[in-house]
Design a protein around this motif. Sequence first.
Motif, PDB file in Angstrom:
ATOM      1  N   VAL A 230      -2.066  30.686 -45.188  1.00 22.59           N
ATOM      2  CA  VAL A 230      -0.734  30.594 -44.561  1.00 22.59           C
ATOM      3  C   VAL A 230       0.247  29.847 -45.455  1.00 22.59           C
ATOM      4  CG1 VAL A 230      -1.572  30.857 -42.178  1.00 22.59           C
ATOM      5  CG2 VAL A 230      -1.145  28.557 -43.073  1.00 22.59           C
ATOM      6  N   SER A 231      -0.235  28.820 -46.184  1.00 15.91           N
ATOM      7  CA  SER A 231       0.740  28.131 -47.039  1.00 15.91           C
ATOM      8  C   SER A 231       1.093  29.006 -48.236  1.00 15.91           C
ATOM      9  CB  SER A 231       0.267  26.733 -47.441  1.00 15.91           C
ATOM     10  OG  SER A 231      -0.921  26.818 -48.149  1.00 15.91           O
ATOM     11  N   LEU A 233       1.189  32.354 -48.213  1.00 17.05           N
ATOM     12  CA  LEU A 233       2.082  33.419 -47.743  1.00 17.05           C
ATOM     13  C   LEU A 233       3.468  32.867 -47.395  1.00 17.05           C
ATOM     14  CD1 LEU A 233      -0.464  35.379 -45.500  1.00 17.05           C
ATOM     15  CD2 LEU A 233       0.280  35.975 -47.816  1.00 17.05           C
ATOM     16  N   ALA A 234       3.486  31.663 -46.826  1.00 23.02           N
ATOM     17  CA  ALA A 234       4.778  31.057 -46.485  1.00 23.02           C
ATOM     18  C   ALA A 234       5.584  30.777 -47.757  1.00 23.02           C
ATOM     19  CB  ALA A 234       4.570  29.780 -45.677  1.00 23.02           C
ATOM     20  N   TYR A 283      17.277  39.427 -38.592  1.00 29.52           N
ATOM     21  CA  TYR A 283      16.853  38.397 -39.537  1.00 29.52           C
ATOM     22  C   TYR A 283      16.824  38.989 -40.929  1.00 29.52           C
ATOM     23  CZ  TYR A 283      14.082  34.745 -41.730  1.00 29.52           C
ATOM     24  OH  TYR A 283      13.651  33.736 -42.550  1.00 29.52           O
ATOM     25  N   LEU A 302       4.828  41.089 -44.989  1.00 31.02           N
ATOM     26  CA  LEU A 302       3.426  40.977 -44.595  1.00 31.02           C
ATOM     27  C   LEU A 302       3.152  42.057 -43.551  1.00 31.02           C
ATOM     28  CD1 LEU A 302       3.295  37.105 -44.102  1.00 31.02           C
ATOM     29  CD2 LEU A 302       2.686  38.435 -46.126  1.00 31.02           C
ATOM     30  N   VAL A 305      -2.298  40.105 -41.481  1.00 31.86           N
ATOM     31  CA  VAL A 305      -2.914  38.833 -41.881  1.00 31.86           C
ATOM     32  C   VAL A 305      -4.060  38.585 -40.911  1.00 31.86           C
ATOM     33  CG1 VAL A 305      -2.614  36.336 -42.090  1.00 31.86           C
ATOM     34  CG2 VAL A 305      -0.739  37.857 -42.754  1.00 31.86           C
TER      35      VAL A 305
ATOM     36  N   LEU B 226       4.611  38.099 -38.560  1.00 30.41           N
ATOM     37  CA  LEU B 226       3.669  37.451 -39.477  1.00 30.41           C
ATOM     38  C   LEU B 226       4.364  36.435 -40.375  1.00 30.41           C
ATOM     39  CD1 LEU B 226       1.335  40.410 -40.459  1.00 30.41           C
ATOM     40  CD2 LEU B 226       0.675  38.310 -39.275  1.00 30.41           C
ATOM     41  N   HIS B 227       5.555  36.800 -40.852  1.00 27.58           N
ATOM     42  CA  HIS B 227       6.298  35.809 -41.644  1.00 27.58           C
ATOM     43  C   HIS B 227       6.547  34.574 -40.799  1.00 27.58           C
ATOM     44  CE1 HIS B 227       8.224  38.766 -44.711  1.00 27.58           C
ATOM     45  NE2 HIS B 227       6.959  39.008 -44.499  1.00 27.58           N
ATOM     46  N   VAL B 230       3.231  32.531 -40.300  1.00 27.15           N
ATOM     47  CA  VAL B 230       2.675  31.815 -41.460  1.00 27.15           C
ATOM     48  C   VAL B 230       3.556  30.631 -41.855  1.00 27.15           C
ATOM     49  CG1 VAL B 230       1.336  33.779 -42.341  1.00 27.15           C
ATOM     50  CG2 VAL B 230       3.594  33.284 -43.331  1.00 27.15           C
ATOM     51  N   SER B 231       4.875  30.778 -41.714  1.00 31.84           N
ATOM     52  CA  SER B 231       5.694  29.616 -42.096  1.00 31.84           C
ATOM     53  C   SER B 231       5.557  28.524 -41.036  1.00 31.84           C
ATOM     54  CB  SER B 231       7.141  30.007 -42.343  1.00 31.84           C
ATOM     55  OG  SER B 231       7.707  30.549 -41.202  1.00 31.84           O
ATOM     56  N   LEU B 233       2.809  27.930 -39.224  1.00 35.72           N
ATOM     57  CA  LEU B 233       1.494  27.300 -39.396  1.00 35.72           C
ATOM     58  C   LEU B 233       1.455  26.456 -40.668  1.00 35.72           C
ATOM     59  CD1 LEU B 233      -0.779  30.316 -38.338  1.00 35.72           C
ATOM     60  CD2 LEU B 233      -0.153  28.316 -36.950  1.00 35.72           C
ATOM     61  N   ALA B 234       2.114  26.944 -41.722  1.00 38.11           N
ATOM     62  CA  ALA B 234       2.146  26.174 -42.970  1.00 38.11           C
ATOM     63  C   ALA B 234       2.884  24.856 -42.769  1.00 38.11           C
ATOM     64  CB  ALA B 234       2.795  26.996 -44.080  1.00 38.11           C
ATOM     65  N   GLN B 352      11.237  30.369 -36.736  1.00 38.68           N
ATOM     66  CA  GLN B 352      12.230  31.165 -37.464  1.00 38.68           C
ATOM     67  C   GLN B 352      13.163  31.874 -36.475  1.00 38.68           C
ATOM     68  OE1 GLN B 352      10.562  33.923 -40.586  1.00 38.68           O
ATOM     69  NE2 GLN B 352      11.417  35.440 -39.219  1.00 38.68           N
TER      70      GLN B 352
END
Lengths: 453, 453
Positions: A230-231, A233-234, A283, A302, A305, B226-227, B230-231, B233-234, B352
């Motif tokens: 996740v980090s 991909l982020a 967005y 993405l 995942v 997903l974006h 992941v951001s 969770l990161a 987001q």
Amino acid sequence: MTVNYKTYFDSLKEQHLDELKELLTIPSISALSVHKPDIAKAASWIADALTRAGLEHVKIHQTEGHPIIYADHLHAPGQPTVLIYGHYDVQPVDPLNLWDTPPFEPSIRDGKLYARGATDDKGQMFLHIKAIEAILKEEGTLPVNVKFVIEGEEEISSPHLPGFLDQHQEELSTDVILISDTSLFEKGRPAISTGLRGLCSLEVSVHTANTDLHSGTFGGGVPNALHAIVSLLASLHDDQGRIAVEGFYKGVPDLTQEMHEEFEKQQFNEESLRQDLSLDSLYGEEGYSFVERTGARPTLELNGVYGGFQGEGSKTVIPKEAHAKITCRLVGHQDPQDMLDKIEAHLCAHLQAGAKLEVKQMERANAFIIDPSNPYLQKAADAYETVYGTRALFTKDGGSIPIVETFTRVLSAPVVMMGFGLPDENLHAPNEHFNLENFDLGLLTIVEYLKSL
Amino acid sequence: MTVNYKTYFDSLKEQHLDELKELLTIPSISALSVHKPDIAKAASWIADALTRAGLEHVKIHQTEGHPIIYADHLHAPGQPTVLIYGHYDVQPVDPLNLWDTPPFEPSIRDGKLYARGATDDKGQMFLHIKAIEAILKEEGTLPVNVKFVIEGEEEISSPHLPGFLDQHQEELSTDVILISDTSLFEKGRPAISTGLRGLCSLEVSVHTANTDLHSGTFGGGVPNALHAIVSLLASLHDDQGRIAVEGFYKGVPDLTQEMHEEFEKQQFNEESLRQDLSLDSLYGEEGYSFVERTGARPTLELNGVYGGFQGEGSKTVIPKEAHAKITCRLVGHQDPQDMLDKIEAHLCAHLQAGAKLEVKQMERANAFIIDPSNPYLQKAADAYETVYGTRALFTKDGGSIPIVETFTRVLSAPVVMMGFGLPDENLHAPNEHFNLENFDLGLLTIVEYLKSL
């Protein structure tokens, strides 16, 4: 026109629709090997139709996949050559239970022809065969030289078409490539695409320990593949929605005032899209409108995942691996291989200590772009205007049709994307259909266009 | 000891093992409702064994889940009361094909008893019944008052035990709670846990559009679930491996020099762990060793993350939803509910634009900590020393046994975790077993401990 083609097509409409319906009953699904005989049947149907239309040198070229059909009519010396491309293969049909009538039993309701392939692309491709047939029947000759290339693998990314173009480069030489496999902007508003985004895709895996571990006993003291992914991909985007991979925007053209004005002309209703999708807000990259973001800017999306426990309830596990699927849409001169390498380098550089990275580079396709002032495009816009009463918009599309760029590059000729579908005709989905209004207007537009060249 | 308990236990070893094997043949898997009759059978087996051992007031308490068995022997006025806890339920046995002998056909090989439940916890719990029986048989009375609480839902988080303790608080009043459901530090090195981490868990979902979207047509112009996830969770950790949720470390005790030295005493071999797990490096919060990270620091671990396409190849989809499962291990005075609320607030604040958040708060359990200088713990260390020849280490464990904190809180008494398992006995995995060396030494240690109080 000296000949009244409207009268001609009106008088033969039932017969034409019956012929198209016959083609639509063949389940030529290219993705499923069980349909291989149907693919062969469709190819041979097309060859016959081309022959009946008066085309010559009709040949079914076998490939390692599905056949490509060639035909031509080269009796207009001094006149330009038009290569017409289309495809006779179709998408799979699941989920079947969502179809109101069976996908391979064509049915007309409310002026729409329902069947898998009705608009993508059997119906649109069929218009070209019938338009050529009409001119030959009514006038005895064609105003231009014509070549047909009809393939059976478009829905599985055309693996054998580029090789075929390379091998037959001279035989296929042309002044313009004409493709009807896209849509009007909306009902009554024709559009010609002057840009398609390129594509590259990759699969990313992160591995940590050689086994899943208990999150109590080991938690906090060992790397967790999900944290690492996740980090990772982020890190691919910044806070402004821009792609943070170094050098990713190399080859992306700046949005000129002129391009901006062309996009503005579309008068795209973002609020209506937002409502349709039940979103709180759209967005994307700051400073661009929706049509600019999807038409003129690259993306890194993405698509999937996954890692660890996905069942009901909780499982106190530290997963040993995690996976992601990524696709990028490319614009301008972005090189797909270069982009893949840059993304891979970014991922390597941002990997958390203790984790191992595995990257599988997948697809690569260049973006396509053409100057709308090209005379072949302008004449196409004229033809639309004559028939529809509205001049075609020049649009840039977010999607990718890799063969368009391949055609223009290998044959060094402009591509005119003269679509007659509508955006809501359920391409690739249940209840695919084709509005018969555009069946009629499409035939006339093609005749008008060929005669204008 | 005036009685030679070693001689006593040696002479009855075969008989004891046969009895234990009988219990181990009952597939009392608490998680699977099909085993409800086996649960009842195991409960009644335990009740009979307690009665045969000479305990009184033996009662099977029905709950809304699986029964809890109570028994006592309260004939030592003026002496302390010891409440012995254990559980007769076991973990599921999949994957069955990885068992060398069937999980419910107990088998002894190389001095180890193989069966599901052999060490967790039927085997360890059985030691207490036999130790009490021994003293009653040999001496006619017990040196202390004894109460048994044996439950059948430990492997499914003991949903009905806290209510049972609340309801019977007076009847269960005790001076110390004795539990054998943990492990020695390693073979020959006994350990008493003086800390268990607490737990809280949650499920997080992110939703964007009302449908999956095509990544060509819409990519770059709409939010991608997903974006967003992941951001999100990161953002939960910073670059130093610390948890970035505001206020998360509230209630976490500083690691004192004394604690640090206690951890050092374990002489834990990090390099050997790294090699066993095939890792390039261990990973965790900077400034702490592995045993400190897992024993004295809280965690926030992703146990599962998923969304979008997971099949073979690629699918150009922008997924409309994505999901994550998270568990935290808590230490000191971290309040599980407070932590869940803080994490939820962090997620809301970092979401987001265009995405919607759904958080489901799940489990909550307080951390357990006890001062090793407590006389009941010191006497336990003495008993180990007498029998094993090595004084028990006082350890802090990364795992969570929520009922330990519940017992100590509801009954206001210290908990002595006197484990006789070994860390590699495949708890919750195929080929679970119990080293019979610790079966023998465990019986003697329990007798020694009860007589020392």
